[in-house]
Design a protein around this motif. Structure first.
Motif, PDB file in Angstrom:
ATOM      1  N   SER A 189       0.813  -1.208   0.000  1.00  0.00           N
ATOM      2  CA  SER A 189       0.000   0.000   0.000  1.00  0.00           C
ATOM      3  C   SER A 189       0.848   1.260   0.000  1.00  0.00           C
ATOM      4  N   GLN A 209     -12.630   9.238   6.424  1.00  0.00           N
ATOM      5  CA  GLN A 209     -13.515   8.078   6.335  1.00  0.00           C
ATOM      6  C   GLN A 209     -14.529   8.251   5.205  1.00  0.00           C
ATOM      7  N   ALA A 212     -13.005   7.593   1.688  1.00  0.00           N
ATOM      8  CA  ALA A 212     -12.268   6.343   1.470  1.00  0.00           C
ATOM      9  C   ALA A 212     -12.781   5.603   0.234  1.00  0.00           C
ATOM     10  N   VAL A 216     -10.491   4.668  -3.198  1.00  0.00           N
ATOM     11  CA  VAL A 216     -10.223   3.299  -3.649  1.00  0.00           C
ATOM     12  C   VAL A 216     -10.740   3.085  -5.067  1.00  0.00           C
ATOM     13  N   ILE A 236      -8.246  -4.898  -0.089  1.00  0.00           N
ATOM     14  CA  ILE A 236      -9.099  -4.536   1.050  1.00  0.00           C
ATOM     15  C   ILE A 236      -9.610  -5.791   1.753  1.00  0.00           C
ATOM     16  N   PHE A 261     -12.962  -0.596   9.761  1.00  0.00           N
ATOM     17  CA  PHE A 261     -13.356   0.713   9.262  1.00  0.00           C
ATOM     18  C   PHE A 261     -13.823   1.589  10.426  1.00  0.00           C
ATOM     19  N   TRP A 317      -8.525   1.640   8.747  1.00  0.00           N
ATOM     20  CA  TRP A 317      -8.206   2.148   7.408  1.00  0.00           C
ATOM     21  C   TRP A 317      -7.763   3.602   7.471  1.00  0.00           C
ATOM     22  N   ASN A 318      -8.241   4.342   8.467  1.00  0.00           N
ATOM     23  CA  ASN A 318      -7.677   5.656   8.796  1.00  0.00           C
ATOM     24  C   ASN A 318      -7.287   5.598  10.268  1.00  0.00           C
ATOM     25  N   ASN A 335      -3.713   7.609   6.510  1.00  0.00           N
ATOM     26  CA  ASN A 335      -4.665   7.087   5.535  1.00  0.00           C
ATOM     27  C   ASN A 335      -4.075   5.839   4.883  1.00  0.00           C
ATOM     28  N   VAL A 337      -5.844   3.324   2.849  1.00  0.00           N
ATOM     29  CA  VAL A 337      -6.718   2.601   1.914  1.00  0.00           C
ATOM     30  C   VAL A 337      -6.097   2.404   0.539  1.00  0.00           C
ATOM     31  N   LEU A 381     -16.833   2.163   0.602  1.00  0.00           N
ATOM     32  CA  LEU A 381     -15.513   1.538   0.540  1.00  0.00           C
ATOM     33  C   LEU A 381     -15.620   0.126  -0.019  1.00  0.00           C
ATOM     34  N   ALA A 385     -14.019  -1.113  -3.590  1.00  0.00           N
ATOM     35  CA  ALA A 385     -13.033  -2.188  -3.647  1.00  0.00           C
ATOM     36  C   ALA A 385     -13.472  -3.268  -4.623  1.00  0.00           C
TER      37      ALA A 385
END
Length: 487
Positions: A189, A209, A212, A216, A236, A261, A317-318, A335, A337, A381, A385
């Motif tokens: 990532s 958030q 996100a 992605v 993810i 999340f 994810w954050n 961050n 993601v 999210l 993904a």
């Protein structure tokens, strides 16, 4: 969790002491927030990039120790698998041509590292999941040598009491089991860091958030895992499953996953650290000698070792980050993601899009999170993904629309406004956001390019993945954005 840890066996007493120490750290952290003991001047942006190492054929090469020794630079480090390494780029001011200088700095470091990797028979790849990775490449024997990874592996499996079950339904279906956490190493990532004040933290985390899903959808670059075509950003689901400490029974009881999340908008950074302590048992109950209360009462700044170690084993994810640099504490949103790649320019464009939005959305007169449910942000999210730019995403005032339309109509103008507010030169901002616009107009992301290339090749799947990977590496080095790559 970047801290080195020793190889140890934990006792019940270790766990009790650790829990008490974490709670003491949390109390001290709360006092520090009340007394505003944090450094904050101008917002600064930094990033970490994880890479894969391959051989001349594009296959995973288990050579990170040799490659790191050849690079011999302190900003490079091991990652979970022997086919991974990571570069940490110090936070920088984006004003003026700062974003361009950051991009050039990253390119120079990667070019140097690539030349050194070649001396060890390796090549570096910026990609979300290495397409040629086989299940045979994943096992406890391919964990990096650092003891922290083996200790983490032991503790996750001690908590689970059984093998990991990886099951991902996408274009095709993957259903397999793993006896180590090494499948997590397949996830490479880019992590974006933004240093902000305690007072502004909640609004920035909530904004991160909320965006996100669009992030992605735009950046999807992980369509293949173990030879199967799955989601546009398979990373993810893979990361969520590869670090899951819960057997099925605990999932049914509603126990929270460690890759998380979250479940609500927050009003303070304290909410996140307090949730960590309340919901998650210790994976690595290592205590330090520091007494955080005595340190603070003595007029110094505590490291809060146990609280930060615990935070590093909850994979939001954050993620909130507390750190002390040169004796001064600060807070960051990390961050997590985005996948790596396809090119440094693409990474820079993804970062510009994020930092631009994070300049505007947290300061909106009517906050985004007051008009959008938390569940809708999480669903965005998941949809992004799975489907990438073809996903339909919800946005307040717009409803449910295709991701590309949402970005073009609403988010790109906001990102441009944000970069202008940062003081980013217009020409620099236009170049980077033009890459985002190009992806939306063409519908081409790293994921779609990979899939189209493999489909066009046909024949044996692994040979098609190998040929595509070599073509990908060649284009990656051109630093042309992926939406301009031919098939």
């Amino acid at each position: 969790m970047g801290r080195d840890v020793p190889a140890v066996v934990f006792s019940r007493e270790d766990r009790r002491k650790y829990r008490e120490k974490v709670r003491r750290c949390l109390d001290v952290f709360a006092q520090m927030l009340r007394e505003s003991r944090f450094e904050f001047d101008t917002p600064r942006a930094g990033l970490e990039i994880e890479l894969n190492i391959v051989d001349e054929r594009g296959e995973a090469a288990m050579r990170n120790a040799e490659v790191l020794a050849a690079i011999a630079q302190p900003d490079w480090a091991t990652e979970l698998g022997q086919f991974n390494i990571e570069i940490n780029v110090q936070p920088q001011d984006l004003r003026g041509d700062g974003a361009l200088r950051l991009e050039n700095d990253v390119r120079a470091r990667l070019n140097h590292a690539e030349s050194r990797a070649r001396s060890q028979g390796g090549h570096l790849v910026l990609i979300g999941i290495l397409p040629t990775l086989r299940e045979d490449d994943i096992g406890e024997g391919t964990l990096s040598a650092n003891p922290r990874y083996r200790l983490l592996n032991e503790q996750i499996f001690a908590a689970r009491g059984e093998d990991l079950h990886l099951c991902i339904e996408g274009v095709e279906r993957l259903d397999t089991h793993a006896d180590s956490i090494t499948p997590e190493a397949a996830c490479t990532s880019v992590q974006l860091h933004l240093q902000i004040s305690p007072e502004a933290f909640a609004s920035h985390w909530n904004a991160a958030q909320a965006i996100a899903g669009p992030q992605v959808a735009l950046a999807a670059n992980s369509p293949y895992l173990f030879g199967k075509e799955l989601h546009r950003e398979t990373r993810i689901s893979l990361f969520e499953q590869a670090t899951d400490t819960r057997p099925q029974e605990l999932k049914e009881q509603g126990v929270r996953p460690r890759v998380w999340f979250g479940e609500r908008w927050i009003t303070s950074v304290f909410d996140l650290f307090e949730e960590n302590v309340r919901y998650f048992p210790a994976l690595l109950p290592l205590t330090e000698d520091e007494d955080p209360r005595a340190v603070l009462d003595g007029g110094r700044i505590p490291e809060l070792h146990e609280l930060t170690l615990h935070n590093g084993t909850v994979y939001r994810w954050n993620r909130p980050v507390y750190a002390v640099v040169d004796g001064k504490p600060h807070l960051r949103v990390e961050n997590r993601v985005l996948p790596a790649g396809p090119s440094v320019l693409d990474i820079s464009a993804n970062a510009a899009f994020y930092y631009g939005l994070m300049r505007v959305l947290p300061n909106a007169e009517r906050p985004l999170w007051s008009r959008m449910s938390f569940a809708a942000a999480e669903e965005n999210l998941n949809n992004a993904a799975r489907h990438g730019l073809d996903a339909r995403l919800y946005w307040p005032g717009v409803g449910e629309v295709p991701a590309a339309e949402l970005v073009l109509r609403r988010l790109l103008p906001l990102a441009a406004e944000g970069l202008s507010s940062w003081g980013v030169d217009r020409a620099v901002a236009d170049r980077l956001l033009g890459v985002i616009e190009g992806r939306c107009l063409t519908g081409r992301t790293g994921a779609t390019w990979q899939a189209d290339r493999v489909h066009a090749h046909g024949g044996d799947r692994h040979e098609a993945l190998r040929a595509m990977t070599l073509d990908y590496i060649e284009r990656m080095h051109s630093n042309e954005p992926v939406h301009t790559w031919d098939n």
